[in-house]
Design a protein around this motif. Structure first.
Motif, short mmCIF file in Angstrom:
data_model
loop_
_atom_site.label_atom_id
_atom_site.label_comp_id
_atom_site.label_asym_id
_atom_site.label_seq_id
_atom_site.Cartn_x
_atom_site.Cartn_y
_atom_site.Cartn_z
N GLY A 162 0.79 -1.22 0.00
CA GLY A 162 0.00 0.00 0.00
C GLY A 162 0.82 1.26 0.00
O GLY A 162 0.30 2.34 -0.30
N ARG A 163 2.11 1.13 0.32
CA ARG A 163 3.00 2.30 0.32
C ARG A 163 4.43 1.80 0.16
O ARG A 163 4.88 0.97 0.95
CB ARG A 163 2.86 3.09 1.62
N ARG A 189 13.00 -0.07 1.96
CA ARG A 189 13.42 -1.38 1.47
C ARG A 189 12.89 -1.64 0.08
O ARG A 189 13.60 -2.15 -0.80
CB ARG A 189 12.92 -2.47 2.43
N TRP A 190 11.60 -1.32 -0.17
CA TRP A 190 11.00 -1.50 -1.49
C TRP A 190 11.79 -0.73 -2.54
O TRP A 190 12.09 -1.26 -3.62
CB TRP A 190 9.55 -1.05 -1.45
N TRP A 235 6.93 4.40 -8.15
CA TRP A 235 8.01 4.75 -7.23
C TRP A 235 7.51 5.45 -5.96
O TRP A 235 7.90 5.11 -4.85
CB TRP A 235 9.05 5.60 -7.96
N ASP A 236 6.64 6.43 -6.13
CA ASP A 236 6.13 7.18 -4.97
C ASP A 236 4.61 7.04 -4.83
O ASP A 236 3.99 7.82 -4.10
CB ASP A 236 6.50 8.66 -5.10
N HIS A 237 4.03 6.07 -5.52
CA HIS A 237 2.57 5.94 -5.49
C HIS A 237 2.14 5.19 -4.24
O HIS A 237 2.58 4.07 -3.98
CB HIS A 237 2.07 5.20 -6.73
N ALA A 238 1.26 5.80 -3.46
CA ALA A 238 0.77 5.20 -2.22
C ALA A 238 -0.75 5.22 -2.19
O ALA A 238 -1.38 6.19 -2.62
CB ALA A 238 1.33 5.95 -1.01
N TYR A 294 3.65 -6.30 4.37
CA TYR A 294 3.08 -5.38 3.37
C TYR A 294 1.61 -5.70 3.14
O TYR A 294 0.75 -4.81 3.15
CB TYR A 294 3.84 -5.51 2.04
N GLY A 295 1.33 -6.99 2.89
CA GLY A 295 -0.05 -7.38 2.64
C GLY A 295 -0.93 -7.20 3.86
O GLY A 295 -2.09 -6.79 3.75
#
Length: 270
Positions: free
Chosen positions: A121-122, A126-127, A193-196, A223-224
């Motif tokens: 979701g964000r 690390r991602w 890249w910056d999509h949340a 994350y999930g």
């Protein structure tokens, strides 16, 4: 057989299979619709399945300009419209799960339920490090095979590497006549890249199942779990021992979980 449909300013390659309640399959990364073969084969006796190549992937339009996850979600809505489908059960894998979240937020009338697989979701630090490593690998790998070997080390279980599945997947990817260029891969990554979505997920009002492989190094269970906790009433399930691609590695179990979940979704009002 597939066909191209117009969705806004792009043409997207679409394949439909079966009949029954409608299901939209949304890929992540550079996967063409063939990644869903086990679902197209295994669920089409009960559902009308719609799979497509995202823009910049496979046989769909390869734009020269940057695009956003919102654009990709609008594309998915356009596929449903052009196919005369929806509201549909929407399955999104990896980045496709992010697209599916955005679809439910931007076009809620098109979505009957959500299944989000190996998603987030964000993006966190690390991602960014993981995806950043893929980008320089795509630029500097000595061959496409070398890149795929390195990339798939993240996506599949140890078992899949040992039993030949990964080698077969690499051979199929190398034989595919519409490969994704490193420039397309960069544009796709830039879109995410910056999509949340995390702060907006409480607005989603459809039944939602979040599936994550317990051994997924790309989108770890936390994350999930965060996505499921943000969507009202969402269910979070681990697929034990699986990495990032359970729909390919254990398709029978994966399809069974989807079918069981969809059978619980209330019928559409007549």
């Amino acid at each position: 057989m597939g066909a191209a449909v117009r969705a806004g300013d792009v043409r997207l390659w679409v394949e439909q299979r079966g009949s029954g309640p409608e299901v939209l399959l949304v890929n992540g990364g550079g996967d063409p619709l063939e990644a869903w073969q086990a679902q197209l084969d295994g669920l089409s006796d009960r559902y009308r399945l719609i799979a497509f190549d995202n823009r910049d992937v496979g046989r769909s339009t390869r734009p020269d300009l940057a695009y956003t996850v919102a654009d990709l979600a609008d594309d998915a809505a356009g596929v449903l419209l052009e196919c005369g489908a929806g509201p549909a059960h929407v399955v999104g894998y990896s980045g496709g799960g992010v697209i599916a979240q955005e679809l439910a937020l931007r076009h809620p009338d098109t979505v009957r339920s959500l299944v989000l697989v190996g998603t987030w979701g964000r993006p966190d630090v690390r991602w960014h490090h993981v995806v950043g490593s893929w980008l320089w690998m795509a630029e500097r790998a000595p061959s496409e095979r070398a890149f795929l070997e390195a990339f798939f080390a993240w996506a599949y279980t140890h078992r899949a590497h040992e039993d030949g599945r990964v080698d077969r997947t690499i051979e199929a990817a190398l034989a595919f006549p519409y490969p994704q260029s490193s420039e397309s891969f960069q544009r796709f990554a830039d879109a995410f890249w910056d999509h949340a979505t995390l702060d907006r997920l409480p607005r989603i009002a459809v039944p939602t199942l979040v599936l994550t492989g317990s051994a997924d190094p790309i989108a770890p269970p936390d994350y999930g779990r965060a996505v499921a906790e943000a969507v009202p009433g969402a269910r979070f399930e681990l697929i034990e021992g699986q990495a990032h691609a359970p729909f390919e590695e254990v398709p029978e179990e994966f399809n069974r979980r989807l079918d069981a979940f969809w059978r619980e979704v209330p019928d559409l009002p007549r």
